[in-house]
Design a protein around this motif. Structure first.
Motif, short mmCIF file in Angstrom:
data_model
loop_
_atom_site.label_atom_id
_atom_site.label_comp_id
_atom_site.label_asym_id
_atom_site.label_seq_id
_atom_site.Cartn_x
_atom_site.Cartn_y
_atom_site.Cartn_z
N PHE A 371 1.50 -1.56 0.07
CA PHE A 371 0.03 -0.09 0.23
C PHE A 371 0.67 1.44 0.22
CE2 PHE A 371 -3.10 -3.18 1.89
CZ PHE A 371 -4.27 -3.03 0.84
N HIS A 377 -2.50 2.24 -6.25
CA HIS A 377 -4.33 2.21 -5.94
C HIS A 377 -5.58 2.76 -6.28
CE1 HIS A 377 -1.75 -0.69 -3.62
NE2 HIS A 377 -2.71 -1.83 -3.62
N LEU A 381 -9.53 1.55 -8.34
CA LEU A 381 -10.46 1.56 -7.92
C LEU A 381 -11.34 2.48 -8.60
CD1 LEU A 381 -9.59 2.84 -4.19
CD2 LEU A 381 -10.99 1.05 -4.57
N LEU A 407 -8.53 -5.80 -2.06
CA LEU A 407 -6.62 -5.14 -2.01
C LEU A 407 -5.95 -5.65 -1.39
CD1 LEU A 407 -8.75 -3.09 -2.72
CD2 LEU A 407 -6.58 -2.27 -4.18
N ILE A 421 -3.00 4.32 2.75
CA ILE A 421 -4.61 2.92 3.12
C ILE A 421 -5.56 3.50 3.92
CG2 ILE A 421 -4.00 2.19 5.18
CD1 ILE A 421 -4.92 -0.84 4.14
N LEU A 424 -6.82 5.81 0.70
CA LEU A 424 -7.70 4.99 -0.64
C LEU A 424 -8.92 3.76 -0.09
CD1 LEU A 424 -4.21 2.61 -0.95
CD2 LEU A 424 -6.05 4.22 -2.05
N ARG A 425 -9.55 3.58 1.34
CA ARG A 425 -10.52 3.78 2.05
C ARG A 425 -11.49 4.82 1.83
NH1 ARG A 425 -10.01 -1.28 5.32
NH2 ARG A 425 -7.84 -1.45 6.19
N ARG A 434 -17.83 0.54 -1.42
CA ARG A 434 -17.27 0.26 0.35
C ARG A 434 -17.89 -1.00 -0.26
NH1 ARG A 434 -18.99 3.21 4.77
NH2 ARG A 434 -21.04 2.70 4.06
N THR A 437 -15.50 -3.75 -1.77
CA THR A 437 -14.13 -3.65 -2.25
C THR A 437 -13.49 -3.81 -0.63
OG1 THR A 437 -14.24 -1.58 -3.24
CG2 THR A 437 -12.03 -2.27 -2.14
N THR A 438 -12.77 -4.39 -0.90
CA THR A 438 -11.89 -5.57 0.22
C THR A 438 -10.91 -5.31 0.32
OG1 THR A 438 -13.56 -7.24 0.70
CG2 THR A 438 -12.19 -7.28 2.10
N PHE A 439 -10.37 -4.20 2.22
CA PHE A 439 -8.82 -3.84 1.68
C PHE A 439 -8.06 -4.76 3.00
CE2 PHE A 439 -10.71 -0.19 0.42
CZ PHE A 439 -9.89 0.35 -0.40
N CYS A 441 -4.65 -6.36 5.37
CA CYS A 441 -3.02 -5.11 5.21
C CYS A 441 -2.63 -7.15 5.62
CB CYS A 441 -2.86 -3.98 6.18
SG CYS A 441 -4.04 -2.62 5.48
#
Length: 562
Positions: A371, A377, A381, A407, A421, A424-425, A434, A437-439, A441
Protein backbone atom coordinates in the motif's frame (compact mmCIF):
# COMPACT_ATOMS: atom_id res chain seq x y z
CA UNK A 1 65.61 33.50 -26.41
CA UNK A 2 65.62 33.28 -22.61
CA UNK A 3 62.12 34.77 -22.57
CA UNK A 4 60.95 32.04 -24.95
CA UNK A 5 62.53 29.33 -22.81
CA UNK A 6 60.86 30.72 -19.69
CA UNK A 7 57.50 30.85 -21.49
CA UNK A 8 57.87 27.22 -22.56
CA UNK A 9 58.83 26.24 -19.01
CA UNK A 10 55.86 28.08 -17.53
CA UNK A 11 53.55 26.49 -20.13
CA UNK A 12 54.94 23.07 -19.27
CA UNK A 13 54.44 23.64 -15.54
CA UNK A 14 50.87 24.88 -16.04
CA UNK A 15 50.04 21.94 -18.32
CA UNK A 16 51.57 19.43 -15.93
CA UNK A 17 49.66 20.97 -13.04
CA UNK A 18 46.36 20.86 -14.91
CA UNK A 19 46.93 17.24 -15.94
CA UNK A 20 48.54 15.84 -12.82
CA UNK A 21 46.80 17.80 -10.05
CA UNK A 22 43.42 16.06 -10.40
CA UNK A 23 45.18 12.69 -10.40
CA UNK A 24 47.22 13.68 -7.37
CA UNK A 25 44.13 14.90 -5.53
CA UNK A 26 42.29 11.72 -6.50
CA UNK A 27 45.15 9.58 -5.21
CA UNK A 28 45.28 11.49 -1.92
CA UNK A 29 41.50 11.20 -1.47
CA UNK A 30 41.77 7.48 -2.24
CA UNK A 31 44.46 7.06 0.41
CA UNK A 32 42.31 8.88 2.95
CA UNK A 33 39.33 6.59 2.24
CA UNK A 34 41.51 3.48 2.46
CA UNK A 35 42.98 4.73 5.71
CA UNK A 36 39.48 5.18 7.14
CA UNK A 37 38.59 1.71 5.89
CA UNK A 38 41.65 0.25 7.63
CA UNK A 39 40.62 1.90 10.90
CA UNK A 40 37.05 0.58 10.57
CA UNK A 41 38.35 -2.95 10.01
CA UNK A 42 40.60 -2.69 13.03
CA UNK A 43 37.86 -1.39 15.30
CA UNK A 44 35.31 -3.99 14.19
CA UNK A 45 37.63 -6.99 14.31
CA UNK A 46 36.39 -8.11 17.72
CA UNK A 47 32.74 -7.84 16.61
CA UNK A 48 33.52 -9.93 13.54
CA UNK A 49 35.09 -12.61 15.72
CA UNK A 50 32.07 -12.49 18.02
CA UNK A 51 29.60 -12.84 15.11
CA UNK A 52 31.48 -15.85 13.77
CA UNK A 53 31.80 -17.47 17.19
CA UNK A 54 28.12 -16.89 17.94
CA UNK A 55 27.05 -18.45 14.63
CA UNK A 56 29.22 -21.52 15.22
CA UNK A 57 27.93 -21.80 18.78
CA UNK A 58 24.29 -21.69 17.63
CA UNK A 59 25.14 -24.30 15.03
CA UNK A 60 26.49 -26.66 17.70
CA UNK A 61 23.58 -25.96 20.04
CA UNK A 62 21.19 -26.81 17.25
CA UNK A 63 22.90 -30.10 16.51
CA UNK A 64 22.99 -31.34 20.10
CA UNK A 65 19.20 -31.53 20.68
CA UNK A 66 18.70 -33.18 17.31
CA UNK A 67 21.16 -35.89 18.22
CA UNK A 68 19.32 -36.60 21.50
CA UNK A 69 15.75 -36.25 20.28
CA UNK A 70 14.84 -39.69 19.00
CA UNK A 71 11.24 -38.62 18.40
CA UNK A 72 12.21 -35.94 15.91
CA UNK A 73 10.38 -36.54 12.65
CA UNK A 74 12.26 -37.96 9.69
CA UNK A 75 11.04 -35.15 7.45
CA UNK A 76 12.40 -32.50 9.79
CA UNK A 77 15.74 -34.31 10.10
CA UNK A 78 16.02 -34.38 6.35
CA UNK A 79 15.24 -30.66 6.15
CA UNK A 80 17.94 -29.83 8.71
CA UNK A 81 20.49 -32.05 7.01
CA UNK A 82 19.90 -30.22 3.73
CA UNK A 83 21.59 -27.14 5.14
CA UNK A 84 24.82 -29.06 5.56
CA UNK A 85 24.90 -30.05 1.90
CA UNK A 86 25.86 -28.08 -1.15
CA UNK A 87 22.92 -27.38 -3.44
CA UNK A 88 23.79 -29.22 -6.63
CA UNK A 89 20.43 -28.81 -8.30
CA UNK A 90 21.34 -25.58 -10.03
CA UNK A 91 24.37 -26.97 -11.78
CA UNK A 92 26.60 -24.19 -10.53
CA UNK A 93 28.80 -26.47 -8.49
CA UNK A 94 29.74 -28.42 -11.57
CA UNK A 95 30.59 -25.18 -13.33
CA UNK A 96 32.74 -23.98 -10.47
CA UNK A 97 34.42 -27.25 -9.62
CA UNK A 98 37.08 -26.91 -12.29
CA UNK A 99 37.81 -23.38 -11.14
CA UNK A 100 37.95 -23.85 -7.38
CA UNK A 101 39.06 -27.40 -6.86
CA UNK A 102 35.86 -29.38 -6.49
CA UNK A 103 34.31 -29.20 -3.01
CA UNK A 104 36.78 -26.61 -1.75
CA UNK A 105 34.52 -23.81 -2.93
CA UNK A 106 31.63 -25.20 -0.90
CA UNK A 107 33.77 -24.88 2.24
CA UNK A 108 33.94 -21.10 1.92
CA UNK A 109 33.06 -19.68 5.33
CA UNK A 110 33.17 -15.94 4.75
CA UNK A 111 30.56 -13.30 5.53
CA UNK A 112 28.19 -11.96 2.88
CA UNK A 113 26.67 -8.65 3.87
CA UNK A 114 23.18 -7.89 2.50
CA UNK A 115 22.34 -4.18 2.63
CA UNK A 116 18.56 -4.09 3.03
CA UNK A 117 17.45 -1.51 5.66
CA UNK A 118 13.75 -2.41 5.30
CA UNK A 119 13.96 -6.21 5.32
CA UNK A 120 10.70 -6.57 7.28
CA UNK A 121 8.60 -4.70 4.70
CA UNK A 122 7.04 -7.89 3.32
CA UNK A 123 7.10 -6.95 -0.38
CA UNK A 124 8.58 -8.45 -3.52
CA UNK A 125 12.00 -6.97 -2.80
CA UNK A 126 12.04 -8.75 0.54
CA UNK A 127 11.09 -12.05 -1.10
CA UNK A 128 14.14 -11.63 -3.32
CA UNK A 129 16.34 -10.94 -0.28
CA UNK A 130 15.24 -13.97 1.68
CA UNK A 131 15.26 -16.31 -1.32
CA UNK A 132 18.81 -15.08 -2.05
CA UNK A 133 19.80 -15.82 1.54
CA UNK A 134 18.31 -19.31 1.29
CA UNK A 135 20.11 -20.05 -1.97
CA UNK A 136 23.38 -18.71 -0.52
CA UNK A 137 23.01 -20.84 2.62
CA UNK A 138 22.49 -24.00 0.61
CA UNK A 139 25.42 -23.26 -1.72
CA UNK A 140 27.84 -22.27 1.06
CA UNK A 141 26.57 -23.90 4.29
CA UNK A 142 29.42 -22.44 6.37
CA UNK A 143 29.02 -18.87 5.12
CA UNK A 144 27.34 -16.27 7.32
CA UNK A 145 24.61 -14.10 5.84
CA UNK A 146 24.61 -10.75 7.63
CA UNK A 147 21.61 -8.51 6.92
CA UNK A 148 21.95 -4.81 7.69
CA UNK A 149 18.48 -3.72 8.79
CA UNK A 150 16.79 -0.86 10.59
CA UNK A 151 13.90 -2.98 11.88
CA UNK A 152 14.78 -2.75 15.57
CA UNK A 153 11.34 -3.87 16.67
CA UNK A 154 11.89 -7.40 15.33
CA UNK A 155 14.42 -9.90 16.66
CA UNK A 156 15.90 -12.68 14.55
CA UNK A 157 13.50 -15.40 15.66
CA UNK A 158 10.47 -13.23 14.92
CA UNK A 159 11.92 -12.09 11.61
CA UNK A 160 12.56 -15.64 10.38
CA UNK A 161 9.11 -16.70 11.55
CA UNK A 162 7.54 -13.88 9.53
CA UNK A 163 9.62 -14.82 6.50
CA UNK A 164 8.31 -18.36 6.73
CA UNK A 165 4.72 -17.20 7.26
CA UNK A 166 4.73 -14.53 4.55
CA UNK A 167 6.88 -16.18 1.89
CA UNK A 168 7.02 -19.85 2.92
CA UNK A 169 10.83 -19.58 2.99
CA UNK A 170 12.58 -21.59 5.71
CA UNK A 171 16.05 -20.35 6.63
CA UNK A 172 18.86 -21.89 8.66
CA UNK A 173 18.87 -19.60 11.70
CA UNK A 174 22.47 -20.04 12.98
CA UNK A 175 24.07 -18.54 9.88
CA UNK A 176 21.64 -15.62 9.62
CA UNK A 177 22.77 -12.50 11.50
CA UNK A 178 20.77 -9.29 11.81
CA UNK A 179 22.85 -6.15 12.27
CA UNK A 180 20.71 -3.24 13.43
CA UNK A 181 21.27 0.18 11.89
CA UNK A 182 20.61 3.34 13.87
CA UNK A 183 20.63 5.73 10.91
CA UNK A 184 17.91 4.34 8.63
CA UNK A 185 16.01 7.62 8.81
CA UNK A 186 18.54 9.09 6.39
CA UNK A 187 17.19 6.99 3.50
CA UNK A 188 13.51 7.67 4.18
CA UNK A 189 12.04 9.74 1.33
CA UNK A 190 9.96 11.88 3.69
CA UNK A 191 13.20 13.24 5.17
CA UNK A 192 13.88 15.09 1.92
CA UNK A 193 10.92 17.21 0.74
CA UNK A 194 13.20 18.64 -1.96
CA UNK A 195 15.89 16.94 -4.08
CA UNK A 196 14.70 13.60 -2.74
CA UNK A 197 16.80 11.42 -5.07
CA UNK A 198 20.05 13.13 -4.14
CA UNK A 199 19.10 13.34 -0.48
CA UNK A 200 18.36 9.63 -0.19
CA UNK A 201 21.49 8.71 -2.14
CA UNK A 202 23.77 10.82 0.04
CA UNK A 203 21.87 9.66 3.11
CA UNK A 204 22.60 6.06 2.12
CA UNK A 205 26.31 6.84 2.59
CA UNK A 206 25.62 7.67 6.24
CA UNK A 207 23.70 4.41 6.64
CA UNK A 208 26.45 2.47 4.85
CA UNK A 209 29.07 3.91 7.20
CA UNK A 210 26.83 2.82 10.07
CA UNK A 211 26.72 -0.68 8.56
CA UNK A 212 30.48 -0.95 8.09
CA UNK A 213 31.15 0.17 11.67
CA UNK A 214 29.00 -2.77 12.76
CA UNK A 215 30.77 -5.34 10.57
CA UNK A 216 32.94 -5.32 7.44
CA UNK A 217 31.84 -8.27 5.26
CA UNK A 218 33.92 -10.33 2.84
CA UNK A 219 31.35 -9.71 0.11
CA UNK A 220 28.98 -6.73 0.11
CA UNK A 221 25.67 -6.92 -1.78
CA UNK A 222 22.99 -4.27 -2.05
CA UNK A 223 19.56 -5.78 -2.62
CA UNK A 224 17.50 -2.60 -2.25
CA UNK A 225 18.81 -0.13 -4.82
CA UNK A 226 21.31 2.01 -2.91
CA UNK A 227 24.09 2.06 -5.51
CA UNK A 228 26.02 4.80 -3.70
CA UNK A 229 26.71 2.40 -0.83
CA UNK A 230 28.54 0.03 -3.20
CA UNK A 231 30.83 2.75 -4.52
CA UNK A 232 31.45 3.86 -0.92
CA UNK A 233 32.41 0.29 -0.03
CA UNK A 234 34.88 0.23 -2.92
CA UNK A 235 36.52 3.46 -1.75
CA UNK A 236 36.87 2.19 1.83
CA UNK A 237 37.61 -1.48 1.13
CA UNK A 238 38.94 -1.98 -2.42
CA UNK A 239 39.45 -5.70 -1.79
CA UNK A 240 35.80 -6.35 -0.86
CA UNK A 241 33.84 -7.46 -3.98
CA UNK A 242 30.50 -5.71 -4.45
CA UNK A 243 27.28 -6.85 -6.06
CA UNK A 244 24.00 -5.11 -6.87
CA UNK A 245 20.58 -6.62 -7.37
CA UNK A 246 18.67 -3.76 -8.99
CA UNK A 247 14.89 -3.81 -8.70
CA UNK A 248 14.39 -0.35 -10.15
CA UNK A 249 16.86 2.27 -11.38
CA UNK A 250 16.94 5.28 -9.07
CA UNK A 251 16.43 7.41 -12.16
CA UNK A 252 15.64 6.46 -15.75
CA UNK A 253 15.06 7.96 -19.16
CA UNK A 254 11.36 7.13 -18.71
CA UNK A 255 11.28 9.39 -15.66
CA UNK A 256 12.79 12.22 -17.70
CA UNK A 257 10.28 11.60 -20.49
CA UNK A 258 7.39 11.66 -17.99
CA UNK A 259 8.08 15.36 -17.35
CA UNK A 260 6.61 16.09 -20.79
CA UNK A 261 3.72 13.66 -20.51
CA UNK A 262 0.31 15.30 -20.88
CA UNK A 263 -1.82 12.21 -20.32
CA UNK A 264 -1.22 12.07 -16.57
CA UNK A 265 -0.60 8.31 -16.59
CA UNK A 266 3.21 8.20 -16.41
CA UNK A 267 3.78 8.20 -12.67
CA UNK A 268 3.55 10.85 -10.00
CA UNK A 269 5.80 13.30 -11.92
CA UNK A 270 3.74 13.16 -15.10
CA UNK A 271 3.70 16.59 -16.78
CA UNK A 272 5.93 18.20 -14.13
CA UNK A 273 8.38 19.65 -16.68
CA UNK A 274 6.49 22.91 -17.25
CA UNK A 275 7.81 26.37 -16.44
CA UNK A 276 10.94 27.38 -14.58
CA UNK A 277 10.39 24.86 -11.82
CA UNK A 278 10.05 22.10 -14.40
CA UNK A 279 13.23 23.22 -16.18
CA UNK A 280 15.17 23.16 -12.91
CA UNK A 281 13.80 19.71 -12.10
CA UNK A 282 14.77 18.42 -15.53
CA UNK A 283 18.35 19.73 -15.22
CA UNK A 284 18.65 18.33 -11.71
CA UNK A 285 17.53 14.90 -12.90
CA UNK A 286 19.94 14.99 -15.85
CA UNK A 287 22.88 15.81 -13.57
CA UNK A 288 21.82 13.18 -11.07
CA UNK A 289 21.59 10.60 -13.86
CA UNK A 290 25.24 11.27 -14.71
CA UNK A 291 26.28 10.91 -11.08
CA UNK A 292 24.22 7.74 -10.73
CA UNK A 293 25.91 6.29 -13.81
CA UNK A 294 29.38 7.12 -12.50
CA UNK A 295 28.60 5.47 -9.16
CA UNK A 296 27.15 2.38 -10.83
CA UNK A 297 30.32 1.75 -12.78
CA UNK A 298 32.10 0.95 -9.50
CA UNK A 299 30.03 -2.22 -8.96
CA UNK A 300 31.72 -5.56 -9.64
CA UNK A 301 28.65 -7.70 -10.38
CA UNK A 302 25.31 -6.28 -11.53
CA UNK A 303 22.02 -8.19 -11.58
CA UNK A 304 18.67 -6.77 -12.70
CA UNK A 305 15.21 -8.13 -12.06
CA UNK A 306 13.81 -7.62 -15.57
CA UNK A 307 14.62 -6.79 -19.17
CA UNK A 308 13.20 -3.29 -18.61
CA UNK A 309 15.48 -2.60 -15.64
CA UNK A 310 18.47 -4.12 -17.42
CA UNK A 311 18.00 -1.86 -20.44
CA UNK A 312 18.00 1.25 -18.26
CA UNK A 313 20.95 0.18 -16.11
CA UNK A 314 22.92 -0.79 -19.22
CA UNK A 315 22.36 2.69 -20.60
CA UNK A 316 23.06 4.51 -17.34
CA UNK A 317 25.90 2.43 -15.90
CA UNK A 318 27.44 1.20 -19.12
CA UNK A 319 27.37 3.44 -22.16
CA UNK A 320 25.12 4.21 -25.10
CA UNK A 321 26.93 1.60 -27.21
CA UNK A 322 26.53 -1.22 -24.69
CA UNK A 323 25.15 -4.30 -26.40
CA UNK A 324 22.39 -6.52 -25.14
CA UNK A 325 23.98 -9.94 -24.67
CA UNK A 326 20.85 -11.89 -23.85
CA UNK A 327 20.81 -12.52 -20.10
CA UNK A 328 23.97 -10.41 -19.69
CA UNK A 329 27.34 -11.28 -18.19
CA UNK A 330 26.92 -9.44 -14.91
CA UNK A 331 28.88 -6.29 -15.71
CA UNK A 332 27.61 -2.72 -15.58
CA UNK A 333 27.69 -2.62 -19.39
CA UNK A 334 25.78 -5.91 -19.64
CA UNK A 335 23.83 -6.66 -16.43
CA UNK A 336 22.64 -10.19 -15.79
CA UNK A 337 18.86 -10.54 -15.89
CA UNK A 338 17.88 -12.57 -12.82
CA UNK A 339 14.11 -12.74 -12.60
CA UNK A 340 12.79 -12.52 -9.00
CA UNK A 341 11.73 -15.79 -7.37
CA UNK A 342 8.06 -16.59 -7.35
CA UNK A 343 6.29 -19.48 -5.62
CA UNK A 344 5.31 -20.96 -8.98
CA UNK A 345 5.87 -24.60 -7.98
CA UNK A 346 3.83 -24.26 -4.80
CA UNK A 347 1.01 -22.45 -6.58
CA UNK A 348 0.95 -25.08 -9.30
CA UNK A 349 0.73 -27.94 -6.81
CA UNK A 350 -1.81 -26.18 -4.60
CA UNK A 351 -4.20 -24.59 -7.08
CA UNK A 352 -5.90 -26.53 -9.83
CA UNK A 353 -6.59 -24.95 -13.22
CA UNK A 354 -9.11 -27.10 -15.08
CA UNK A 355 -12.65 -26.94 -16.41
CA UNK A 356 -13.81 -28.40 -13.08
CA UNK A 357 -11.94 -25.83 -10.97
CA UNK A 358 -13.41 -23.03 -13.08
CA UNK A 359 -16.70 -23.55 -11.28
CA UNK A 360 -15.08 -22.58 -7.98
CA UNK A 361 -13.81 -19.26 -9.31
CA UNK A 362 -15.78 -16.21 -8.28
CA UNK A 363 -16.08 -12.81 -10.05
CA UNK A 364 -13.34 -11.34 -7.87
CA UNK A 365 -10.61 -8.94 -8.98
CA UNK A 366 -7.48 -9.33 -6.86
CA UNK A 367 -4.73 -6.73 -6.47
CA UNK A 368 -1.68 -7.82 -4.42
CA UNK A 369 0.66 -4.87 -3.86
CA UNK A 370 2.20 -2.90 -1.02
CA UNK A 371 0.00 0.00 0.00
CA UNK A 372 2.22 2.75 -1.39
CA UNK A 373 1.47 5.64 -3.79
CA UNK A 374 3.52 4.24 -6.68
CA UNK A 375 1.28 1.15 -6.84
CA UNK A 376 -1.54 3.42 -8.06
CA UNK A 377 -4.41 1.89 -6.14
CA UNK A 378 -6.65 4.91 -6.92
CA UNK A 379 -6.54 4.00 -10.62
CA UNK A 380 -7.81 0.51 -9.79
CA UNK A 381 -10.56 1.85 -7.54
CA UNK A 382 -11.77 4.35 -10.13
CA UNK A 383 -11.59 1.79 -12.93
CA UNK A 384 -13.52 -0.71 -10.83
CA UNK A 385 -16.19 1.91 -10.05
CA UNK A 386 -16.52 2.72 -13.76
CA UNK A 387 -16.72 -1.01 -14.56
CA UNK A 388 -19.53 -1.52 -12.04
CA UNK A 389 -21.45 1.48 -13.41
CA UNK A 390 -21.24 0.19 -16.98
CA UNK A 391 -22.12 -3.31 -15.87
CA UNK A 392 -25.23 -2.12 -14.03
CA UNK A 393 -26.63 -0.69 -17.28
CA UNK A 394 -27.01 -4.19 -18.75
CA UNK A 395 -30.21 -5.89 -17.51
CA UNK A 396 -28.64 -9.28 -18.18
CA UNK A 397 -26.34 -8.75 -15.19
CA UNK A 398 -29.16 -8.11 -12.72
CA UNK A 399 -29.31 -11.71 -11.51
CA UNK A 400 -25.55 -12.29 -11.49
CA UNK A 401 -23.45 -11.91 -8.32
CA UNK A 402 -21.80 -8.48 -8.25
CA UNK A 403 -18.02 -8.51 -8.87
CA UNK A 404 -15.79 -7.83 -5.87
CA UNK A 405 -12.39 -6.11 -5.59
CA UNK A 406 -9.91 -7.44 -3.01
CA UNK A 407 -6.76 -5.44 -2.31
CA UNK A 408 -4.01 -7.24 -0.36
CA UNK A 409 -0.76 -5.60 0.68
CA UNK A 410 1.78 -4.96 3.39
CA UNK A 411 1.79 -1.75 5.41
CA UNK A 412 4.90 -0.31 7.03
CA UNK A 413 3.69 0.74 10.46
CA UNK A 414 4.45 4.24 11.75
CA UNK A 415 4.91 5.31 8.14
CA UNK A 416 2.99 7.20 5.41
CA UNK A 417 1.56 3.82 4.32
CA UNK A 418 -1.03 3.96 7.09
CA UNK A 419 -2.25 7.37 5.93
CA UNK A 420 -2.27 6.14 2.35
CA UNK A 421 -4.55 3.18 3.02
CA UNK A 422 -6.86 5.42 5.09
CA UNK A 423 -7.21 7.70 2.06
CA UNK A 424 -7.88 4.70 -0.17
CA UNK A 425 -10.73 3.62 2.09
CA UNK A 426 -12.16 7.13 1.88
CA UNK A 427 -11.91 7.04 -1.92
CA UNK A 428 -13.76 3.70 -2.04
CA UNK A 429 -16.50 5.27 0.07
CA UNK A 430 -16.71 8.35 -2.20
CA UNK A 431 -16.90 6.14 -5.31
CA UNK A 432 -19.71 4.12 -3.67
CA UNK A 433 -17.90 0.83 -4.05
CA UNK A 434 -17.24 0.26 -0.35
CA UNK A 435 -19.57 -2.76 -0.22
CA UNK A 436 -17.75 -4.32 -3.19
CA UNK A 437 -14.22 -3.61 -1.96
CA UNK A 438 -12.12 -5.41 0.67
CA UNK A 439 -8.78 -4.23 2.08
CA UNK A 440 -6.48 -6.85 3.66
CA UNK A 441 -3.30 -5.59 5.34
CA UNK A 442 -0.29 -7.82 6.05
CA UNK A 443 -2.13 -10.99 5.06
CA UNK A 444 -0.40 -14.31 5.72
CA UNK A 445 0.70 -16.54 2.85
CA UNK A 446 -2.13 -19.08 3.46
CA UNK A 447 -4.65 -16.22 3.22
CA UNK A 448 -3.06 -15.02 -0.02
CA UNK A 449 -3.19 -18.57 -1.38
CA UNK A 450 -6.88 -18.80 -0.55
CA UNK A 451 -7.67 -15.67 -2.55
CA UNK A 452 -5.47 -16.73 -5.45
CA UNK A 453 -7.36 -20.01 -5.70
CA UNK A 454 -10.83 -18.45 -5.86
CA UNK A 455 -10.39 -15.09 -7.60
CA UNK A 456 -10.83 -14.79 -11.35
CA UNK A 457 -8.79 -11.72 -12.34
CA UNK A 458 -5.42 -10.43 -11.12
CA UNK A 459 -4.74 -6.69 -11.36
CA UNK A 460 -1.59 -4.56 -11.40
CA UNK A 461 -1.75 -0.80 -12.08
CA UNK A 462 1.75 0.51 -11.37
CA UNK A 463 3.29 2.52 -14.20
CA UNK A 464 6.64 1.02 -15.19
CA UNK A 465 6.47 -1.74 -12.60
CA UNK A 466 10.09 -2.92 -12.67
CA UNK A 467 9.05 -6.58 -12.75
CA UNK A 468 5.79 -7.57 -11.08
CA UNK A 469 6.08 -10.62 -8.81
CA UNK A 470 2.38 -10.45 -8.06
CA UNK A 471 1.62 -10.70 -11.79
CA UNK A 472 3.62 -13.94 -12.01
CA UNK A 473 1.77 -15.23 -8.94
CA UNK A 474 -1.49 -14.45 -10.73
CA UNK A 475 -0.35 -16.44 -13.75
CA UNK A 476 0.89 -19.39 -11.71
CA UNK A 477 -2.41 -19.46 -9.82
CA UNK A 478 -4.35 -19.37 -13.09
CA UNK A 479 -5.77 -15.85 -12.79
CA UNK A 480 -6.40 -13.77 -15.89
CA UNK A 481 -4.10 -10.75 -15.64
CA UNK A 482 -5.06 -7.13 -16.27
CA UNK A 483 -1.84 -5.12 -15.90
CA UNK A 484 -0.45 -1.72 -16.76
CA UNK A 485 0.97 -1.68 -20.28
CA UNK A 486 4.52 -0.77 -19.26
CA UNK A 487 7.67 -2.05 -17.55
CA UNK A 488 8.19 -5.69 -16.69
CA UNK A 489 4.58 -6.88 -17.17
CA UNK A 490 4.66 -5.64 -20.78
CA UNK A 491 8.17 -6.81 -21.68
CA UNK A 492 8.60 -10.04 -19.70
CA UNK A 493 5.41 -11.40 -18.16
CA UNK A 494 2.06 -10.75 -19.88
CA UNK A 495 3.35 -11.68 -23.32
CA UNK A 496 2.28 -14.01 -26.09
CA UNK A 497 4.80 -16.87 -26.22
CA UNK A 498 3.40 -18.16 -29.47
CA UNK A 499 0.25 -19.97 -28.36
CA UNK A 500 -2.03 -17.05 -27.55
CA UNK A 501 -2.59 -14.18 -25.13
CA UNK A 502 -1.84 -14.66 -21.44
CA UNK A 503 -3.78 -11.63 -20.19
CA UNK A 504 -4.78 -8.02 -20.87
CA UNK A 505 -2.81 -4.77 -20.67
CA UNK A 506 -4.21 -1.26 -20.15
CA UNK A 507 -3.12 2.27 -19.31
CA UNK A 508 -6.15 4.49 -18.67
CA UNK A 509 -9.16 4.24 -16.39
CA UNK A 510 -11.39 3.47 -19.37
CA UNK A 511 -9.04 0.77 -20.67
CA UNK A 512 -8.79 -0.93 -17.27
CA UNK A 513 -12.58 -0.92 -16.88
CA UNK A 514 -12.95 -2.40 -20.36
CA UNK A 515 -10.32 -5.06 -19.61
CA UNK A 516 -12.13 -6.05 -16.39
CA UNK A 517 -15.32 -6.56 -18.40
CA UNK A 518 -13.51 -8.46 -21.18
CA UNK A 519 -11.74 -10.78 -18.73
CA UNK A 520 -14.91 -11.70 -16.83
CA UNK A 521 -17.01 -12.00 -20.00
CA UNK A 522 -14.76 -14.59 -21.70
CA UNK A 523 -16.46 -17.89 -22.55
CA UNK A 524 -15.61 -20.58 -20.02
CA UNK A 525 -13.49 -22.62 -22.45
CA UNK A 526 -11.39 -19.55 -23.38
CA UNK A 527 -11.03 -18.61 -19.72
CA UNK A 528 -9.58 -22.02 -18.92
CA UNK A 529 -7.32 -21.92 -21.99
CA UNK A 530 -5.96 -18.48 -21.07
CA UNK A 531 -5.39 -19.51 -17.47
CA UNK A 532 -3.42 -22.56 -18.60
CA UNK A 533 -1.34 -20.52 -21.07
CA UNK A 534 -0.53 -18.06 -18.30
CA UNK A 535 0.51 -20.88 -15.98
CA UNK A 536 2.91 -22.28 -18.59
CA UNK A 537 4.33 -18.81 -19.06
CA UNK A 538 5.00 -18.52 -15.31
CA UNK A 539 7.40 -21.47 -15.38
CA UNK A 540 10.09 -19.00 -16.49
CA UNK A 541 10.04 -17.39 -13.05
CA UNK A 542 10.46 -20.22 -10.55
CA UNK A 543 12.47 -20.08 -7.33
CA UNK A 544 14.80 -22.68 -8.81
CA UNK A 545 15.56 -20.48 -11.82
CA UNK A 546 16.27 -17.53 -9.54
CA UNK A 547 18.62 -19.58 -7.35
CA UNK A 548 20.54 -20.92 -10.34
CA UNK A 549 21.11 -17.48 -11.85
CA UNK A 550 21.75 -15.79 -8.50
CA UNK A 551 24.45 -18.29 -7.54
CA UNK A 552 26.10 -18.02 -10.94
CA UNK A 553 26.76 -14.33 -10.27
CA UNK A 554 27.51 -14.53 -6.54
CA UNK A 555 30.12 -17.22 -7.21
CA UNK A 556 32.13 -14.54 -9.00
CA UNK A 557 32.09 -12.42 -5.83
CA UNK A 558 33.05 -15.35 -3.59
CA UNK A 559 35.93 -16.26 -5.88
CA UNK A 560 37.13 -12.64 -5.92
CA UNK A 561 37.02 -12.45 -2.11
CA UNK A 562 39.55 -15.24 -1.63
Amino acid sequence: MAFLSNAVLILFIVTATVVLLPQLVGSLVGLVFRGVGWLIRRRTRSRREYVIARARSEEEEGRAPRAKDSTHSLARNQEDEDWEKVDNTSGVKTASSSESGGGEDAEWDGIIGFFHPFCNAGGGGERVLWEAVRATQKRWPKAICAIYTGDHEVNKATMLERVETRFNIHLHAPTVVLLYLTTRKYVVASSYPYMTLLGQSLGSLVVAYDAFTLLVPDVFVDTMGYAFTLAFSKWLFPAVPTGAYVHYPTISTDMLASLDDQSGVQGINSGAGKGLKGAVKRRYWQLFARLYGWVGRHVDVVMCNSSWTSAHIRKLWGNSKSADNGEGDGTAASPAVVFPPTAVSELESTIEVTAESERTRRPVLLYIAQFRPEKNHPLVLRSFARFLQERAKDPANADKPPPQLVLIGSVRHASPDETHIYNLRLLAHELRIRDNTTFLCDASWPAVLSHLSTASVGVNAMWNEHFGICVVEYQAAGLICVTHDSGGPREDIVVDLGDGATGFRAETEEQFAGAFEAALALPETEKVAMRQRARRSALRFTEEEFSRKWLRQVEKLVKASK
